[in-house]
Scaffold this motif. Structure first.
Motif, PDB file in Angstrom:
ATOM      1  N   THR A 141      12.733   3.441  24.110  1.00  0.00           N
ATOM      2  CA  THR A 141      13.408   2.144  24.266  1.00  0.00           C
ATOM      3  C   THR A 141      12.397   1.024  24.511  1.00  0.00           C
ATOM      4  O   THR A 141      12.547  -0.090  23.984  1.00  0.00           O
ATOM      5  CB  THR A 141      14.427   2.216  25.414  1.00  0.00           C
ATOM      6  OG1 THR A 141      15.316   3.288  25.136  1.00  0.00           O
ATOM      7  CG2 THR A 141      15.223   0.942  25.540  1.00  0.00           C
ATOM      8  N   ARG A 166      12.327  -2.238  36.908  1.00  0.00           N
ATOM      9  CA  ARG A 166      10.994  -1.630  37.084  1.00  0.00           C
ATOM     10  C   ARG A 166      11.045  -0.116  36.948  1.00  0.00           C
ATOM     11  O   ARG A 166      10.254   0.607  37.558  1.00  0.00           O
ATOM     12  CB  ARG A 166      10.406  -2.017  38.439  1.00  0.00           C
ATOM     13  CG  ARG A 166      11.282  -1.627  39.610  1.00  0.00           C
ATOM     14  CD  ARG A 166      10.632  -1.972  40.932  1.00  0.00           C
ATOM     15  NE  ARG A 166      11.596  -1.963  42.019  1.00  0.00           N
ATOM     16  CZ  ARG A 166      11.308  -2.290  43.272  1.00  0.00           C
ATOM     17  NH1 ARG A 166      10.092  -2.649  43.587  1.00  0.00           N
ATOM     18  NH2 ARG A 166      12.230  -2.269  44.196  1.00  0.00           N
ATOM     19  N   SER A 167      11.999   0.400  36.158  1.00  0.00           N
ATOM     20  CA  SER A 167      12.079   1.854  36.008  1.00  0.00           C
ATOM     21  C   SER A 167      10.892   2.355  35.183  1.00  0.00           C
ATOM     22  O   SER A 167      10.275   1.585  34.434  1.00  0.00           O
ATOM     23  CB  SER A 167      13.392   2.264  35.329  1.00  0.00           C
ATOM     24  OG  SER A 167      13.349   1.948  33.956  1.00  0.00           O
ATOM     25  N   HIS A 189      12.827  -7.143  40.074  1.00  0.00           N
ATOM     26  CA  HIS A 189      13.636  -6.024  40.556  1.00  0.00           C
ATOM     27  C   HIS A 189      14.643  -6.544  41.569  1.00  0.00           C
ATOM     28  O   HIS A 189      14.773  -7.764  41.759  1.00  0.00           O
ATOM     29  CB  HIS A 189      12.716  -4.941  41.151  1.00  0.00           C
ATOM     30  CG  HIS A 189      11.677  -5.509  42.049  1.00  0.00           C
ATOM     31  ND1 HIS A 189      11.956  -5.870  43.347  1.00  0.00           N
ATOM     32  CD2 HIS A 189      10.387  -5.850  41.816  1.00  0.00           C
ATOM     33  CE1 HIS A 189      10.875  -6.374  43.888  1.00  0.00           C
ATOM     34  NE2 HIS A 189       9.901  -6.386  42.989  1.00  0.00           N
ATOM     35  N   GLY A 210      20.649  -2.654  33.953  1.00  0.00           N
ATOM     36  CA  GLY A 210      21.844  -1.811  33.984  1.00  0.00           C
ATOM     37  C   GLY A 210      22.968  -2.452  34.785  1.00  0.00           C
ATOM     38  O   GLY A 210      23.722  -1.762  35.475  1.00  0.00           O
ATOM     39  N   ARG A 211      23.070  -3.787  34.705  1.00  0.00           N
ATOM     40  CA  ARG A 211      24.136  -4.541  35.400  1.00  0.00           C
ATOM     41  C   ARG A 211      24.869  -5.390  34.369  1.00  0.00           C
ATOM     42  O   ARG A 211      24.305  -6.375  33.858  1.00  0.00           O
ATOM     43  CB  ARG A 211      23.540  -5.476  36.468  1.00  0.00           C
ATOM     44  CG  ARG A 211      22.779  -4.759  37.551  1.00  0.00           C
ATOM     45  CD  ARG A 211      23.718  -4.228  38.636  1.00  0.00           C
ATOM     46  NE  ARG A 211      22.986  -3.526  39.667  1.00  0.00           N
ATOM     47  CZ  ARG A 211      22.681  -2.227  39.665  1.00  0.00           C
ATOM     48  NH1 ARG A 211      23.047  -1.460  38.659  1.00  0.00           N
ATOM     49  NH2 ARG A 211      22.011  -1.687  40.653  1.00  0.00           N
ATOM     50  N   VAL A 229      18.550  -4.964  26.972  1.00  0.00           N
ATOM     51  CA  VAL A 229      18.362  -3.514  26.894  1.00  0.00           C
ATOM     52  C   VAL A 229      19.552  -2.774  27.515  1.00  0.00           C
ATOM     53  O   VAL A 229      19.826  -1.621  27.186  1.00  0.00           O
ATOM     54  CB  VAL A 229      17.044  -3.103  27.609  1.00  0.00           C
ATOM     55  CG1 VAL A 229      16.829  -1.602  27.557  1.00  0.00           C
ATOM     56  CG2 VAL A 229      15.853  -3.810  26.973  1.00  0.00           C
ATOM     57  N   ILE A 231      22.887  -1.020  28.662  1.00  0.00           N
ATOM     58  CA  ILE A 231      24.055  -0.395  28.035  1.00  0.00           C
ATOM     59  C   ILE A 231      25.015  -0.053  29.157  1.00  0.00           C
ATOM     60  O   ILE A 231      24.759   0.873  29.943  1.00  0.00           O
ATOM     61  CB  ILE A 231      23.665   0.863  27.234  1.00  0.00           C
ATOM     62  CG1 ILE A 231      22.731   0.474  26.086  1.00  0.00           C
ATOM     63  CG2 ILE A 231      24.914   1.552  26.678  1.00  0.00           C
ATOM     64  CD1 ILE A 231      22.276   1.637  25.228  1.00  0.00           C
ATOM     65  N   THR A 266      16.061   2.305  19.030  1.00  0.00           N
ATOM     66  CA  THR A 266      15.523   3.391  19.866  1.00  0.00           C
ATOM     67  C   THR A 266      15.489   4.732  19.117  1.00  0.00           C
ATOM     68  O   THR A 266      14.485   5.446  19.166  1.00  0.00           O
ATOM     69  CB  THR A 266      16.361   3.516  21.159  1.00  0.00           C
ATOM     70  OG1 THR A 266      16.248   2.284  21.881  1.00  0.00           O
ATOM     71  CG2 THR A 266      15.862   4.632  22.044  1.00  0.00           C
TER      72      THR A 266
END
Ligand code: NAD
Length: 282
Positions: A141, A166-167, A189, A210-211, A229, A231, A266
């Motif tokens: 990704t 920051r993953s 973050h 992721g929000r 990014v 989903i 991806t």
């Protein structure tokens, strides 16, 4: 109104070139092969797997699935990894994460031959992304964002890039890939202060929190290129990104949609890693 950066256009262009490379490999008797290890049946894993298998089939890549129950023992998962490592006809592997809580994910990943790590999970791959040298690939990704930038002709040299998230699978690696191309990068973050102001100042904004819909009009400015990014599944069951499309699209220069943006690229990047690994082992 923003230019919509279609992931499908990038994926299709990339797939054509990959098919030609696969044809060449097959002429020398090599069928590029991806192994998939999946525990259980999480809907998001199944959705990603369907997309990946479809793309691989289209390009001519074979897929072998190692499907285990959600409660599979750690030894069973390690055996699958070891079988993949031993099998010279398998060139690359995708391990669905996160693993269930009873599995020691670090030990499973450490067991994978880094040369077969399609999605940047092993320490060798991380080292490659952070140093620019060595074995392995970036997470698909993160690389997909860069492929979209390249396809649409954006040069990030000297540009200000802000990454929300920051993953180890998206935020940090995409920040390193941008840095390698001479962007000036800020990683944000949950503890970042005044996030909207930082984001407004960016030339390139990557939202990977992721929000659902968190990036609204207060985060953006007119010259920006925005990558969504995220989903997330909305209350109506539909996919939504981290960017509020209705608010942001009229206010930025360009953006990726959800669906049909980063996610669409991806699986093609995954296929590219399999082909490259097969060429490397030929
Ligand atoms: P993660 O939960 O591991 O990391 C999210 C990061 O965002 C964390 O570092 C956190 O600090 C940060 N964050 C969360 N809320 C925030 C907030 N309100 N303000 C600032 N920072 C915040 O998630 P991940 O695995 O990195 O995935 C991120 C998103 O990307 C998810 O929506 C995931 O589904 C999606 N994803 C997309 C693809 C694709 O192909 N497009 C692939 C994998 C994951």
């Amino acid at each position: 109104m923003a230019t919509i950066l279609s992931g499908a256009a990038v994926a299709n262009a990339r797939s054509e070139a990959l098919s030609a490379r696969v044809t060449k490999l097959k002429k020398s008797g090599i069928v590029p092969t991806l192994a998939i290890i999946r525990l259980g049946e999480r809907p998001e894993d199944l959705a990603y797997e369907r997309g990946a298998c479809k793309r691989c089939e289209q390009i001519g890549i074979a897929v072998q699935k190692f499907l285990l129950p959600q409660d599979a023992a750690q030894d069973a998962v390690l055996s699958a990894v070891e079988a993949i490592n031993r099998d010279h006809t398998i060139h690359s592997a995708l391990l669905f994460q996160p693993f269930p809580a009873h599995i020691g994910g670090d030990a499973v990943i450490a067991a994978l031959n880094p040369a077969k790590d399609a999605d940047g999970l092993t320490n060798d791959s991380k080292s490659h992304v952070f140093s620019g040298h060595g074995i392995g690939f970036p997470p698909c990704t993160a690389q997909a964002c860069m492929e979209i930038l390249h396809h649409y002709g954006y040069d990030v040299t000297g540009k200000r890039a802000v990454v929300i998230g920051r993953s180890m699978i998206i935020g940090r690696p995409v920040a390193m890939l941008l840095l390698q191309e001479n962007a000036t990068v800020t990683i944000c973050h949950t503890k970042t202060e005044d996030l909207p102001a930082l984001c407004r100042d960016a030339d390139i904004l990557i939202a990977a929190a992721g929000r659902a819909n968190m990036v609204d009009s207060s985060y953006v400015s007119a010259h920006q290129v925005v990558f969504d990014v995220g989903i997330n599944v909305g209350v109506d069951g539909k996919l939504v990104g981290d960017v509020d499309f209705a608010q942001v699209e009229p206010r930025v220069a360009a953006m990726t949609p959800v669906p049909g943006g980063v996610g669409a690229v991806t699986s093609t990047v995954l296929a590219a890693h399999v082909v490259e690994a097969a060429e490397g082992m030929a």
